[in-house]
Design a protein around this motif. Structure first.
Motif, mmCIF file in Angstrom:
data_model
loop_
_atom_site.group_PDB
_atom_site.id
_atom_site.type_symbol
_atom_site.label_atom_id
_atom_site.label_comp_id
_atom_site.label_asym_id
_atom_site.label_seq_id
_atom_site.Cartn_x
_atom_site.Cartn_y
_atom_site.Cartn_z
ATOM 1 N N ASN A 80 -4.361 -1.934 5.832
ATOM 2 C CA ASN A 80 -5.046 -1.662 7.094
ATOM 3 C C ASN A 80 -4.097 -1.231 8.205
ATOM 4 N N VAL A 81 -2.803 -1.462 8.019
ATOM 5 C CA VAL A 81 -1.814 -1.051 9.011
ATOM 6 C C VAL A 81 -0.626 -0.454 8.249
ATOM 7 N N GLU A 119 -3.875 2.128 12.306
ATOM 8 C CA GLU A 119 -4.558 0.862 12.065
ATOM 9 C C GLU A 119 -6.014 1.160 11.776
#
Length: 276
Positions: free
Chosen positions: A218-219, A237
């Motif tokens: 996710n990041v 992100e």
């Protein structure tokens, strides 16, 4: 896609990526196929060779959690890949539903991201279709074909190899995310068509899809090369959007005060000059 064979395909693909040295086995001469042998995985996982062969062949589909835990350790699976393994072995009952289709982005969300003058942002579907974007994202991806879908962009557009400065890493990450998003539900017609198209047109996609990598990253930090402002290093992100089934918001940012931040500022100024 034959969902009944997914567990065996996953185990075989991951087995072929592990070397004997990684699991503490002594080299045993040349091997006809890469990775560990079936009997080696079975020995290390504490199961019989016959049982493990049945798993890979799809004749045994209900391994215990103990066996799955042992296999995940032997195959050096990440937390995401371990969860995926459990999902393949113990799939949840499938509900009859309409195939996933690209949805509409909430107007309020579009207004929000389009109010950000220096922050690229896009909204994507479960299968990485681009459903909405702001002016900065349009400027970041300007001039690139196949911008309707992030997978098509990276695999079907030769210019993506210059745009993504770490192309292999970016491509592998996107394929691993697609695996994670699909789970054991690989018979969705929209996904089937997308994977079929990419497999037909891209040898790189076929190669990476066959690895069965799984990631819910996710990041991450990615390096880009923009034709107008040069090199950028951006952190993206990914956020789930409440009330919008399977839609994701992707936001790109640069380290404050960095050369990439100045390049983003320049890109924003150029986008403002060229906007209608």
């Amino acid at each position: 896609m034959d969902s009944d064979k997914l567990l065996g395909e996953f185990l075989r693909a991951r087995r072929e990526l592990i070397t004997p040295e990684q699991v503490g086995l002594l080299p045993s001469g040349s091997r006809r196929t890469p990775g560990l042998r079936r009997e080696e995985v079975a020995m290390l996982a504490g199961v019989s060779t016959d049982y493990y062969i049945r798993l890979e062949q799809g004749r045994e589909r209900h391994p215990s959690d103990r066996v799955l835990g042992a296999l995940s350790q032997v195959l050096n699976l990440s937390a995401d890949a371990t969860a995926y393994l459990h999902d393949l072995a113990h799939p949840r009952p499938r509900q009859i539903r309409a195939p996933d289709q690209p949805g509409q982005v909430k107007p309020a969300l579009l207004r929000l991201i389009r109010s950000w003058p220096y922050t690229p942002a896009i909204v994507t579907s479960r299968w990485m279709d681009v459903l909405g974007s702001n002016q900065m994202a349009d400027a970041l991806y300007d001039g690139l074909d196949h911008r309707d879908n992030l997978l098509r962009l990276i695999f079907l557009n030769p210019a993506s190899r210059r745009f993504y400065r770490d192309w292999e890493e970016s491509a592998r990450s996107k394929v691993a995310q697609l695996r994670a998003l699909s789970g054991a539900d690989l018979d969705d017609p929209y996904l089937t068509d997308l994977v079929g198209e990419l497999s037909l047109k891209s040898t790189d996609f076929r190669r990476l899809w066959a690895r069965h990598d799984v990631s819910t990253e996710n990041v991450a930090t990615r390096r880009f090369h923009h034709r107008d402002v040069g090199d950028l290093t951006l952190t993206y992100e990914l956020f789930n959007i409440n009330g919008a089934l399977n839609q994701k918001l992707i936001v790109f940012q640069a380290e404050p005060g960095s050369p990439s931040a100045h390049a983003l500022d320049l890109l924003g100024s150029l986008a403002a000059l060229t906007s209608p």
